[in-house]
Design a protein around this motif. Structure first.
Motif, PDB file in Angstrom:
ATOM      1  N   ILE A  81       0.854  -1.186   0.000  1.00  0.00           N
ATOM      2  CA  ILE A  81       0.000   0.000   0.000  1.00  0.00           C
ATOM      3  C   ILE A  81       0.890   1.237   0.000  1.00  0.00           C
ATOM      4  CG2 ILE A  81      -1.772   1.315   1.218  1.00  0.00           C
ATOM      5  CD1 ILE A  81      -2.771  -1.184   2.473  1.00  0.00           C
ATOM      6  N   VAL A  82       0.577   2.176  -0.893  1.00  0.00           N
ATOM      7  CA  VAL A  82       1.300   3.447  -0.940  1.00  0.00           C
ATOM      8  C   VAL A  82       0.341   4.555  -0.530  1.00  0.00           C
ATOM      9  CG1 VAL A  82       2.512   5.112  -2.386  1.00  0.00           C
ATOM     10  CG2 VAL A  82       2.814   2.664  -2.783  1.00  0.00           C
ATOM     11  N   GLU A  83       0.747   5.324   0.476  1.00  0.00           N
ATOM     12  CA  GLU A  83      -0.050   6.462   0.916  1.00  0.00           C
ATOM     13  C   GLU A  83       0.552   7.730   0.331  1.00  0.00           C
ATOM     14  OE1 GLU A  83      -2.149   7.336   5.056  1.00  0.00           O
ATOM     15  OE2 GLU A  83       0.004   7.773   5.134  1.00  0.00           O
ATOM     16  N   ASN A  84      -0.176   8.342  -0.585  1.00  0.00           N
ATOM     17  CA  ASN A  84       0.280   9.577  -1.214  1.00  0.00           C
ATOM     18  C   ASN A  84      -0.221  10.782  -0.405  1.00  0.00           C
ATOM     19  OD1 ASN A  84       1.496  11.225  -3.167  1.00  0.00           O
ATOM     20  ND2 ASN A  84      -0.372  11.310  -4.398  1.00  0.00           N
ATOM     21  N   MET A  85       0.471  11.901  -0.529  1.00  0.00           N
ATOM     22  CA  MET A  85       0.133  13.126   0.223  1.00  0.00           C
ATOM     23  C   MET A  85       0.093  12.842   1.724  1.00  0.00           C
ATOM     24  SD  MET A  85      -2.810  14.598  -2.379  1.00  0.00           S
ATOM     25  CE  MET A  85      -3.679  13.009  -2.469  1.00  0.00           C
ATOM     26  N   ALA A  86       1.011  11.997   2.161  1.00  0.00           N
ATOM     27  CA  ALA A  86       0.988  11.519   3.542  1.00  0.00           C
ATOM     28  C   ALA A  86       1.305  12.625   4.557  1.00  0.00           C
ATOM     29  CB  ALA A  86       1.978  10.370   3.710  1.00  0.00           C
ATOM     30  N   TYR A  87       2.209  13.527   4.185  1.00  0.00           N
ATOM     31  CA  TYR A  87       2.628  14.590   5.101  1.00  0.00           C
ATOM     32  C   TYR A  87       3.355  15.675   4.312  1.00  0.00           C
ATOM     33  CZ  TYR A  87       7.048  12.082   4.612  1.00  0.00           C
ATOM     34  OH  TYR A  87       8.160  11.456   4.091  1.00  0.00           O
TER      35      TYR A  87
END
Length: 281
Positions: free
Chosen positions: A205-211
Motif C-alpha cells: 500500500i502506498v499512501e500519497n500526500m501523507a505529510y
C-alpha cells in the motif's frame, strides 16, 4: 440436468447450470505474438485523485533504473496521463504485426489511448464494454516485445476495467494507492477485497500526500489528516507500505514530462520487494 445435444462446450458463454459444466474457466488473453512479459503489476485505487498514475510512473522508473526492461499499460482510458508525465508527444504507429508502443528516452515502453487520439484533449466518451475492450487490445494487439515488469495504471474503483485487467491479464500482484483521509481507508478495503476474490496478491500500500515536511526545520505536518497506512496494512495483512509526502517538485516534473528524471527514495523499499518477488502467486 444432462449435457444438451446442442452443447458448444464453451462454458464461458453459456448460462446453463449443467452437471457437466467445466470449471474453472480461464479468461486470460494471449499477448501479441513476439511479446514476452515476465511480471504484470497492477496499480489500483478505490477512488480517483490519490496519485495512482504518479505511483505507477515512479515505480516503473525505479525498476527501469535498476536495469530492468519496463513498460506501462495505461488502462485509465477516460483519464490518461502517463504519456504527458514522460514527455511523450509522438503518436503510436502500427505495422503488420500490431501497434508499436511509444518509448521514453531511457527505453521504457508505453501505450495509452492518448497516443491514438488526434488531440490529447479529445474526450473518450465510450461506454464500459468498449473501454474494457480497448484495454484488452492494449495487451493483445500491442507489440510489447521482451518486458521484465509491466505496470498497469488502472482507473479507480472496482468496475469493468479493473475486472477486465484482473481476468484477462496474468496479473502477478497489485499495489494499492491511498491518501490519509479516513474515508479512503474504507474504499481501500473494497479494492483489496476485490483482489482477494480474484486471487490476486496485494504487494503493498502506498499512501500519497501523507505529510508535508518543512524545508527549514524538517518537521512533518499531516495536513490531510493522520496516516492510516499502517493500520490498513495490518488489517489486511499486507507486508509492505510506503509514503509519498506533499512535494511541490513532483507537480513540476509531471507537467514538464520529466518524471523519469526525478530521484526519490520513497518507493525504494517497495521496488526492492517487487524485485525480490514479494506477492508472487
Amino acid at each position: 440436468m444432462h449435457e444438451s445435444e446442442n452443447c458448444s462446450h464453451n462454458c464461458r458463454e453459456c448460462g446453463s447450470d449443467c452437471a457437466e459444466r467445466r470449471e474453472p474457466q480461464s479468461f486470460l488473453e494471449e499477448p501479441n505474438a513476439g511479446t514476452h512479459v515476465k511480471k504484470v503489476i497492477g496499480i489500483v485505487s478505490g477512488k480517483g485523485g490519490v496519485g495512482k498514475s504518479l505511483v505507477t510512473s515512479l515505480l516503473a522508473s525505479a525498476m527501469q533504473k535498476k536495469g530492468y526492461r519496463c513498460a506501462i499499460l495505461d488502462a485509465d482510458i477516460t483519464g490518461p496521463s502517463i504519456p504527458r508525465m514522460f514527455g511523450i508527444r509522438k503518436k503510436a504507429v502500427s505495422n503488420e504485426t500490431g501497434i508499436l508502443p511509444a518509448e521514453t528516452k531511457d527505453g521504457m515502453k508505453i501505450m495509452s489511448v492518448n497516443l491514438l487520439l488526434e488531440h490529447d484533449t479529445d474526450p473518450v466518451v465510450w461506454r464500459g464494454p468498449l473501454i474494457a475492450g480497448t484495454v484488452k487490445q492494449f495487451w493483445t494487439d500491442v507489440c510489447w516485445g521482451d518486458v521484465d515488469y509491466m505496470f498497469v495504471d488502472m482507473p479507480p474503483g472496482t468496475g469493468d476495467v479493473p475486472l477486465t485487467v484482473f481476468q484477462s491479464l496474468p496479473v502477478d500482484g497489485i499495489v494499492v494507492v491511498t491518501s490519509p483521509q479516513e474515508l479512503v481507508g474504507m474504499i481501500v478495503g473494497k479494492a483489496v477485497k476485490m483482489a482477494e476474490m480474484l486471487h490476486i496478491p496485494v504487494i503493498g500500500i502506498v499512501e500519497n500526500m501523507a505529510y508535508f515536511e518543512c524545508p527549514s526545520c524538517h518537521e512533518k505536518h499531516f495536513i490531510f489528516g493522520e496516516s492510516h497506512v499502517k493500520q490498513s496494512a495490518a488489517e489486511y495483512e499486507i507486508g509492505m507500505t510506503a509514503q509519498i509526502p506533499v512535494e511541490p517538485r513532483l507537480a513540476s516534473v509531471c507537467d514538464s514530462g520529466c518524471i523519469a528524471d526525478f530521484e526519490a527514495g520513497w518507493l525504494s523499499g517497495l521496488a526492492e520487494g517487487i524485485e525480490a518477488g514479494d506477492g508472487k502467486k
